[in-house]
Design a protein around this motif. Sequence first.
Motif, PDB file in Angstrom:
ATOM      1  N   GLN A  42       0.701  -1.157  -0.029  1.00 44.11           N
ATOM      2  CA  GLN A  42       0.025   0.032   0.008  1.00 44.11           C
ATOM      3  C   GLN A  42       0.864   1.361   0.020  1.00 44.11           C
ATOM      4  O   GLN A  42       1.846   1.433   0.737  1.00 44.11           O
ATOM      5  CB  GLN A  42      -0.806   0.037   1.550  1.00 44.11           C
ATOM      6  CG  GLN A  42      -1.902   0.801   1.108  1.00 44.11           C
ATOM      7  CD  GLN A  42      -2.963   0.787   2.351  1.00 44.11           C
ATOM      8  OE1 GLN A  42      -2.599   0.752   3.447  1.00 44.11           O
ATOM      9  NE2 GLN A  42      -4.475   0.553   1.711  1.00 44.11           N
ATOM     10  N   VAL A  72       0.515   5.185   0.761  1.00 38.67           N
ATOM     11  CA  VAL A  72      -0.302   6.098   1.120  1.00 38.67           C
ATOM     12  C   VAL A  72       0.056   7.635   0.741  1.00 38.67           C
ATOM     13  O   VAL A  72       1.232   8.131   0.765  1.00 38.67           O
ATOM     14  CB  VAL A  72      -0.513   6.133   2.756  1.00 38.67           C
ATOM     15  CG1 VAL A  72      -1.139   7.180   3.469  1.00 38.67           C
ATOM     16  CG2 VAL A  72      -0.937   4.813   3.344  1.00 38.67           C
ATOM     17  N   ARG A  83      -5.173   7.950  -8.112  1.00 34.57           N
ATOM     18  CA  ARG A  83      -5.906   8.188  -6.896  1.00 34.57           C
ATOM     19  C   ARG A  83      -6.124   7.154  -5.994  1.00 34.57           C
ATOM     20  O   ARG A  83      -5.989   6.183  -6.323  1.00 34.57           O
ATOM     21  CB  ARG A  83      -7.190   9.026  -7.365  1.00 34.57           C
ATOM     22  CG  ARG A  83      -6.954  10.018  -8.278  1.00 34.57           C
ATOM     23  CD  ARG A  83      -8.412  10.536  -8.823  1.00 34.57           C
ATOM     24  NE  ARG A  83      -8.149  11.635  -9.891  1.00 34.57           N
ATOM     25  CZ  ARG A  83      -7.947  12.975  -9.735  1.00 34.57           C
ATOM     26  NH1 ARG A  83      -7.885  13.365  -8.564  1.00 34.57           N
ATOM     27  NH2 ARG A  83      -7.743  13.615 -10.780  1.00 34.57           N
ATOM     28  N   SER A  84      -6.687   7.428  -4.641  1.00 25.77           N
ATOM     29  CA  SER A  84      -7.207   6.487  -3.980  1.00 25.77           C
ATOM     30  C   SER A  84      -7.915   5.394  -4.534  1.00 25.77           C
ATOM     31  O   SER A  84      -8.859   5.513  -5.222  1.00 25.77           O
ATOM     32  CB  SER A  84      -7.873   6.879  -2.510  1.00 25.77           C
ATOM     33  OG  SER A  84      -8.070   6.087  -1.856  1.00 25.77           O
ATOM     34  N   LYS A 109      -1.261  -0.486  -4.127  1.00 29.19           N
ATOM     35  CA  LYS A 109      -2.764  -0.128  -4.103  1.00 29.19           C
ATOM     36  C   LYS A 109      -2.545   1.265  -3.533  1.00 29.19           C
ATOM     37  O   LYS A 109      -1.886   1.756  -2.635  1.00 29.19           O
ATOM     38  CB  LYS A 109      -3.621  -0.678  -3.139  1.00 29.19           C
ATOM     39  CG  LYS A 109      -5.108  -0.119  -3.096  1.00 29.19           C
ATOM     40  CD  LYS A 109      -6.008  -1.033  -2.492  1.00 29.19           C
ATOM     41  CE  LYS A 109      -7.573  -0.543  -2.478  1.00 29.19           C
ATOM     42  NZ  LYS A 109      -8.365  -1.374  -1.940  1.00 29.19           N
ATOM     43  N   ILE A 110      -3.066   2.569  -4.002  1.00 29.15           N
ATOM     44  CA  ILE A 110      -2.849   3.910  -3.562  1.00 29.15           C
ATOM     45  C   ILE A 110      -4.057   3.952  -2.549  1.00 29.15           C
ATOM     46  O   ILE A 110      -5.140   3.340  -2.599  1.00 29.15           O
ATOM     47  CB  ILE A 110      -3.244   4.507  -4.737  1.00 29.15           C
ATOM     48  CG1 ILE A 110      -2.264   4.662  -5.781  1.00 29.15           C
ATOM     49  CG2 ILE A 110      -3.001   6.317  -4.073  1.00 29.15           C
ATOM     50  CD1 ILE A 110      -0.846   4.893  -5.425  1.00 29.15           C
ATOM     51  N   ALA A 111      -3.782   4.647  -1.580  1.00 28.26           N
ATOM     52  CA  ALA A 111      -4.622   5.008  -0.293  1.00 28.26           C
ATOM     53  C   ALA A 111      -4.347   6.221   0.098  1.00 28.26           C
ATOM     54  O   ALA A 111      -3.238   6.609   0.171  1.00 28.26           O
ATOM     55  CB  ALA A 111      -4.255   3.993   0.907  1.00 28.26           C
ATOM     56  N   GLN A 112      -5.325   6.851   0.475  1.00 27.23           N
ATOM     57  CA  GLN A 112      -5.602   8.300   0.953  1.00 27.23           C
ATOM     58  C   GLN A 112      -5.435   8.246   2.557  1.00 27.23           C
ATOM     59  O   GLN A 112      -5.948   7.403   3.324  1.00 27.23           O
ATOM     60  CB  GLN A 112      -6.736   8.786   0.613  1.00 27.23           C
ATOM     61  CG  GLN A 112      -7.019  10.343   1.210  1.00 27.23           C
ATOM     62  CD  GLN A 112      -6.365  11.028   0.068  1.00 27.23           C
ATOM     63  OE1 GLN A 112      -6.378  10.798  -1.030  1.00 27.23           O
ATOM     64  NE2 GLN A 112      -5.743  12.268   0.410  1.00 27.23           N
ATOM     65  N   LYS A 113      -4.466   9.094   2.706  1.00 25.77           N
ATOM     66  CA  LYS A 113      -4.165   9.455   4.292  1.00 25.77           C
ATOM     67  C   LYS A 113      -5.439   9.812   5.254  1.00 25.77           C
ATOM     68  O   LYS A 113      -6.253  10.481   4.611  1.00 25.77           O
ATOM     69  CB  LYS A 113      -2.939  10.222   4.828  1.00 25.77           C
ATOM     70  CG  LYS A 113      -2.636  10.305   6.078  1.00 25.77           C
ATOM     71  CD  LYS A 113      -1.453  11.240   6.190  1.00 25.77           C
ATOM     72  CE  LYS A 113      -1.003  11.412   7.637  1.00 25.77           C
ATOM     73  NZ  LYS A 113       0.244  12.160   7.898  1.00 25.77           N
ATOM     74  N   ASP A 114      -5.797   9.228   6.299  1.00 23.05           N
ATOM     75  CA  ASP A 114      -6.984   9.621   7.021  1.00 23.05           C
ATOM     76  C   ASP A 114      -6.939  10.835   7.664  1.00 23.05           C
ATOM     77  O   ASP A 114      -5.873  11.271   7.885  1.00 23.05           O
ATOM     78  CB  ASP A 114      -7.379   8.563   7.810  1.00 23.05           C
ATOM     79  CG  ASP A 114      -7.930   7.163   7.081  1.00 23.05           C
ATOM     80  OD1 ASP A 114      -8.409   7.279   6.139  1.00 23.05           O
ATOM     81  OD2 ASP A 114      -7.438   5.849   8.104  1.00 23.05           O
TER      82      ASP A 114
END
Length: 72
Positions: free
Chosen positions: A3, A5, A53-54, A67-72
Amino acid sequence: MEQVVIETEFITLGQFLKEVGVIDTGGMAKWYLSEFTVIVNAESENRRGKKLRSGDIIDLEDGRTFKIAQKD
């Protein structure tokens, strides 16, 4: 699957390749994409400016998947 982020809305494919250590400099992205197959969301991609993008899935020729993930 690894992942990656991101803190921004998107990251370009060139920035992504540098982030995961595939290339050393942003300038190498064009060369890398002309020599190796990169699959983004099941489609071959060769534009270094492609916005990731996420939720996007990136498969590299060396067998790694990200896999691209957006930081919370």
